[in-house]
Design a protein around this motif. Structure first.
Motif, PDB file in Angstrom:
ATOM      1  N   ARG A  91     -85.723 -42.936 -49.168  1.00  0.00           N
ATOM      2  CA  ARG A  91     -85.587 -44.303 -48.639  1.00  0.00           C
ATOM      3  C   ARG A  91     -86.556 -44.529 -47.480  1.00  0.00           C
ATOM      4  O   ARG A  91     -87.220 -45.562 -47.409  1.00  0.00           O
ATOM      5  CB  ARG A  91     -84.153 -44.568 -48.176  1.00  0.00           C
ATOM      6  CG  ARG A  91     -83.166 -44.791 -49.290  1.00  0.00           C
ATOM      7  CD  ARG A  91     -81.809 -45.280 -48.775  1.00  0.00           C
ATOM      8  NE  ARG A  91     -81.242 -44.441 -47.734  1.00  0.00           N
ATOM      9  CZ  ARG A  91     -80.511 -43.340 -47.945  1.00  0.00           C
ATOM     10  NH1 ARG A  91     -80.273 -42.949 -49.186  1.00  0.00           N
ATOM     11  NH2 ARG A  91     -80.030 -42.645 -46.935  1.00  0.00           N
ATOM     12  N   GLU A  92     -86.623 -43.543 -46.568  1.00  0.00           N
ATOM     13  CA  GLU A  92     -87.436 -43.723 -45.367  1.00  0.00           C
ATOM     14  C   GLU A  92     -88.937 -43.659 -45.644  1.00  0.00           C
ATOM     15  O   GLU A  92     -89.694 -44.487 -45.136  1.00  0.00           O
ATOM     16  CB  GLU A  92     -87.077 -42.649 -44.331  1.00  0.00           C
ATOM     17  CG  GLU A  92     -85.699 -42.816 -43.736  1.00  0.00           C
ATOM     18  CD  GLU A  92     -85.332 -41.685 -42.780  1.00  0.00           C
ATOM     19  OE1 GLU A  92     -86.156 -40.770 -42.563  1.00  0.00           O
ATOM     20  OE2 GLU A  92     -84.203 -41.722 -42.251  1.00  0.00           O
ATOM     21  N   GLU A  93     -89.384 -42.672 -46.403  1.00  0.00           N
ATOM     22  CA  GLU A  93     -90.821 -42.447 -46.567  1.00  0.00           C
ATOM     23  C   GLU A  93     -91.441 -43.238 -47.711  1.00  0.00           C
ATOM     24  O   GLU A  93     -92.625 -43.548 -47.667  1.00  0.00           O
ATOM     25  CB  GLU A  93     -91.109 -40.957 -46.763  1.00  0.00           C
ATOM     26  CG  GLU A  93     -90.855 -40.136 -45.517  1.00  0.00           C
ATOM     27  CD  GLU A  93     -91.295 -38.700 -45.650  1.00  0.00           C
ATOM     28  OE1 GLU A  93     -91.867 -38.315 -46.689  1.00  0.00           O
ATOM     29  OE2 GLU A  93     -91.054 -37.941 -44.695  1.00  0.00           O
ATOM     30  N   LEU A  94     -90.659 -43.539 -48.749  1.00  0.00           N
ATOM     31  CA  LEU A  94     -91.201 -44.232 -49.917  1.00  0.00           C
ATOM     32  C   LEU A  94     -90.615 -45.620 -50.128  1.00  0.00           C
ATOM     33  O   LEU A  94     -91.140 -46.401 -50.904  1.00  0.00           O
ATOM     34  CB  LEU A  94     -90.949 -43.406 -51.191  1.00  0.00           C
ATOM     35  CG  LEU A  94     -91.918 -42.291 -51.541  1.00  0.00           C
ATOM     36  CD1 LEU A  94     -91.932 -41.198 -50.501  1.00  0.00           C
ATOM     37  CD2 LEU A  94     -91.589 -41.702 -52.884  1.00  0.00           C
ATOM     38  N   GLY A  95     -89.476 -45.897 -49.486  1.00  0.00           N
ATOM     39  CA  GLY A  95     -88.799 -47.165 -49.719  1.00  0.00           C
ATOM     40  C   GLY A  95     -88.084 -47.202 -51.055  1.00  0.00           C
ATOM     41  O   GLY A  95     -87.859 -48.262 -51.635  1.00  0.00           O
ATOM     42  N   VAL A  96     -87.691 -46.025 -51.576  1.00  0.00           N
ATOM     43  CA  VAL A  96     -87.052 -45.900 -52.885  1.00  0.00           C
ATOM     44  C   VAL A  96     -85.604 -45.444 -52.710  1.00  0.00           C
ATOM     45  O   VAL A  96     -85.337 -44.487 -51.990  1.00  0.00           O
ATOM     46  CB  VAL A  96     -87.808 -44.877 -53.767  1.00  0.00           C
ATOM     47  CG1 VAL A  96     -87.055 -44.577 -55.045  1.00  0.00           C
ATOM     48  CG2 VAL A  96     -89.206 -45.383 -54.077  1.00  0.00           C
ATOM     49  N   THR A  97     -84.700 -46.127 -53.373  1.00  0.00           N
ATOM     50  CA  THR A  97     -83.293 -45.733 -53.351  1.00  0.00           C
ATOM     51  C   THR A  97     -82.937 -45.086 -54.680  1.00  0.00           C
ATOM     52  O   THR A  97     -83.122 -45.690 -55.740  1.00  0.00           O
ATOM     53  CB  THR A  97     -82.382 -46.957 -53.103  1.00  0.00           C
ATOM     54  OG1 THR A  97     -82.745 -47.537 -51.841  1.00  0.00           O
ATOM     55  CG2 THR A  97     -80.926 -46.555 -53.080  1.00  0.00           C
ATOM     56  N   LYS A  98     -82.477 -43.847 -54.613  1.00  0.00           N
ATOM     57  CA  LYS A  98     -82.091 -43.092 -55.800  1.00  0.00           C
ATOM     58  C   LYS A  98     -80.655 -42.601 -55.638  1.00  0.00           C
ATOM     59  O   LYS A  98     -80.092 -42.613 -54.549  1.00  0.00           O
ATOM     60  CB  LYS A  98     -83.020 -41.881 -55.998  1.00  0.00           C
ATOM     61  CG  LYS A  98     -84.419 -42.235 -56.449  1.00  0.00           C
ATOM     62  CD  LYS A  98     -84.419 -42.729 -57.866  1.00  0.00           C
ATOM     63  CE  LYS A  98     -85.797 -42.815 -58.460  1.00  0.00           C
ATOM     64  NZ  LYS A  98     -85.771 -43.329 -59.827  1.00  0.00           N
ATOM     65  N   ARG A  99     -80.079 -42.139 -56.735  1.00  0.00           N
ATOM     66  CA  ARG A  99     -78.751 -41.525 -56.734  1.00  0.00           C
ATOM     67  C   ARG A  99     -78.920 -40.011 -56.783  1.00  0.00           C
ATOM     68  O   ARG A  99     -79.960 -39.508 -57.225  1.00  0.00           O
ATOM     69  CB  ARG A  99     -77.955 -41.990 -57.953  1.00  0.00           C
ATOM     70  CG  ARG A  99     -77.744 -43.513 -58.014  1.00  0.00           C
ATOM     71  CD  ARG A  99     -77.235 -43.944 -59.358  1.00  0.00           C
ATOM     72  NE  ARG A  99     -78.232 -43.532 -60.365  1.00  0.00           N
ATOM     73  CZ  ARG A  99     -77.980 -43.382 -61.652  1.00  0.00           C
ATOM     74  NH1 ARG A  99     -76.799 -43.606 -62.132  1.00  0.00           N
ATOM     75  NH2 ARG A  99     -78.930 -43.010 -62.490  1.00  0.00           N
ATOM     76  N   ALA A 100     -77.900 -39.305 -56.360  1.00  0.00           N
ATOM     77  CA  ALA A 100     -77.963 -37.839 -56.327  1.00  0.00           C
ATOM     78  C   ALA A 100     -78.325 -37.270 -57.693  1.00  0.00           C
ATOM     79  O   ALA A 100     -79.114 -36.325 -57.788  1.00  0.00           O
ATOM     80  CB  ALA A 100     -76.636 -37.272 -55.835  1.00  0.00           C
TER      81      ALA A 100
END
Length: 178
Positions: free
Chosen positions: A84-93
């Protein structure tokens, strides 16, 4: 307050206490980090160009995403935060595929920064929409570079000085199915 990081014994077991990031690197205390390699649907690999403002390894190509694991956290959740912080991508575990654990010892900045770490390495696949909407974190990442496995291997062989030194990660990429 400075980020607190759990300290490890040299064998990787927990030492039972945490210290601030500055002390960790000034004294070369063993700690945990996470590396994430992102691929697109075509199999290209995402490298981040570290910010020119970074204390260590500025302007070098690095893993897609990486970071320290805060005290009390684990590599999976730290990896999701770093994405989220470095790429701006939200993923699930469940989107992160665990690959391996490795160790790395490095002395940087004329012997003033000691990086002794155990790191967990993961792989993710970014969708086409995610791949074109990456957002570099100011002060951390200046840009992103996509490379095929072959392009990476050619560039790494010709110009290893352009990459942060992660031989275990790069050997993993080298041994991927072409």
């Amino acid at each position: 307050m400075e980020e607190q990081i759990d300290i490890l014994n040299p064998d990787g077991s927990g030492a039972g206490y945490a210290r601030g990031r500055t002390e960790v690197h000034a004294k070369g205390l063993w700690h945990r980090t996470v590396h994430i390699w992102a691929f697109d649907d075509a199999g290209r690999i995402l490298f981040q160009l570290r910010s020119h403002l970074k204390e260590n390894n500025p302007n070098l190509l690095d893993t897609s995403c990486a970071g320290h694991i805060s005290a009390g956290d684990d590599s999976l959740h730290a990896g999701l935060r770093e994405l989220r912080e470095e790429l701006g991508v939200t993923k699930r575990a469940e989107d992160l595929k665990y690959l391996f654990e490795a160790t790395h010892e490095n002395v940087l900045n004329d012997g003033t920064y000691f990086d002794n770490e155990y790191y967990d390495t993961y792989r993710i696949t970014l969708s086409a929409a995610e791949s074109v909407a990456l957002v570099p974190q100011p002060g951390e990442v200046d840009d992103f570079v996509w490379m095929t496995r072959e392009e990476f291997l050619e560039m790494w062989k010709a110009h290893p000085e352009k990459f942060v030194d992660h031989p275990k990660d790069y050997n993993w990429i080298k041994n991927l199915e072409a």
